[in-house]
Design a protein around this motif. Structure first.
Motif, short mmCIF file in Angstrom:
data_model
loop_
_atom_site.label_atom_id
_atom_site.label_comp_id
_atom_site.label_asym_id
_atom_site.label_seq_id
_atom_site.Cartn_x
_atom_site.Cartn_y
_atom_site.Cartn_z
N GLU A 95 0.83 -1.21 0.00
CA GLU A 95 0.00 0.00 0.00
C GLU A 95 0.86 1.26 0.00
N HIS A 98 2.30 1.65 -3.49
CA HIS A 98 1.25 2.11 -4.40
C HIS A 98 1.02 3.61 -4.26
N THR A 99 0.99 4.10 -3.03
CA THR A 99 0.81 5.53 -2.79
C THR A 99 1.98 6.33 -3.35
N ILE A 101 3.96 5.47 -5.87
CA ILE A 101 3.90 5.47 -7.34
C ILE A 101 2.79 6.40 -7.84
N ALA A 102 1.65 6.36 -7.15
CA ALA A 102 0.53 7.20 -7.58
C ALA A 102 0.83 8.68 -7.44
N ASP A 104 3.37 10.19 -8.47
CA ASP A 104 4.04 10.68 -9.69
C ASP A 104 3.67 9.71 -10.82
N ALA A 105 2.41 9.73 -11.21
CA ALA A 105 1.91 8.76 -12.19
C ALA A 105 2.48 8.99 -13.58
N VAL A 127 -0.44 -2.88 -8.92
CA VAL A 127 0.92 -2.53 -9.30
C VAL A 127 1.52 -3.69 -10.08
#
Length: 302
Positions: A95, A98-99, A101-102, A104-105, A127
């Protein structure tokens, strides 16, 4: 629903077997943590040697231009578990990744994963995992894993040319208070503050460092050493925290099993006491019935 003594005895035997397994897992977690913790401390000394080499190089050669600016590819190495019985260890880190990565999408991200359990947790978060590596089975395997990851990152860097890559490590780390929390470390490109500090710090010895290699080649080899040491330390730290998480979970499970065993034993004692009381009452009632049957005969004889 009232249970018989036989069924309660079977449940107690089953719970005792479960407690034995839990206690074994708890002991293994304690035993396994010590070598990994020693490995994490040992690699710190090697890392200091690498940073000293960087200090020597930068103090003599001056600034070295790196290709960190303008990196278009991001690589995240996630250190997870290949085994269960450690709570939400993998899910919590997945989690967190994932945060990250999100946030800087727009940047192209390649995820390298250590551990099948972590791969599943990342997939559940949506992911995509580029490649999964087996976690070390012993302390000797940490160096093997660090070498494999270093080679893989080097291959990805060559494939991305002429653009450079950024490398980030994600793993659970211990805090000063003994707790553990997910950590995301930017590994490459080098932190400008670190390079500035190494370059500006005075060389304490009167013997100036000397090197025969070309400064650019030596810089690359030192960066590889920095990369290896960082990957080694992250892998060792992840194994320490994984075993710590498993130990905490096993302690909770052991306490739960002990409570259940106490409840079953108490229920068994109460049921056994009720059966004994019932049998005594049956004996007393039977004895009183026999006494009543014998009294008329005694009156006739008199």
């Amino acid at each position: 629903m009232t249970q018989s003594l036989e069924s309660l005895s079977r449940r107690i035997t089953s719970m005792q077997g479960i407690r034995s397994v839990v206690h074994t897992m708890k002991s293994l977690s304690v035993i396994n943590s010590a070598p990994y913790e020693q490995a994490a401390r040992a690699i710190e000394a090697y890392h200091e040697t690498v940073l000293t080499g960087l200090h020597a190089l930068l103090s003599q050669s001056g600034p070295i231009q790196t290709a960190g600016i303008g990196a278009t590819a991001r690589i995240i190495v996630v250190f997870g578990s290949d085994h269960g019985l450690c709570g939400n260890y993998n899910e919590a880190l997945a989690e967190h990744v994932h945060t990250h990565i999100a946030g800087d999408a727009q940047t192209d991200t390649t995820v390298l994963c250590i551990g099948a359990q972590m791969e599943g947790a990342l997939s559940d978060m949506g992911v995509a995992v580029h490649e999964t590596f087996l976690p070390p089975a012993s302390v000797d395997g940490i160096g093997r894993l660090a070498n494999l990851l270093t080679q893989k990152l080097d291959d990805l860097r060559r494939a991305r040319r002429p653009h450079d890559i950024s490398v980030t490590l994600a793993y659970f780390a211990r805090s000063d208070l003994g707790a553990q929390a997910p950590k995301v470390d930017a590994l490459l490109p080098l932190d400008p503050d670190l390079v500035r500090d190494l370059q500006s710090a005075p060389w304490v010895s009167r013997s100036l460092p000397h090197f025969s290699m070309a400064p650019e080649d030596l810089f690359i080899w030192l960066i590889r050493g920095h990369l290896f040491a960082s990957l080694f330390h992250a892998a060792a730290e992840a194994l320490v925290t994984e075993n710590a998480a498993r130990l905490a979970l096993m302690q909770q499970a052991e306490q739960s099993v002990d409570d259940k065993l106490d409840a079953l034993k108490s229920e068994t004692r109460a049921l056994r006491q009720n059966e004994i009381t019932t049998e005594l009452l049956d004996v007393i009632i039977g004895f009183e019935a026999l006494k009543k049957e014998r009294r008329p005969d005694q009156d006739v004889d008199r």
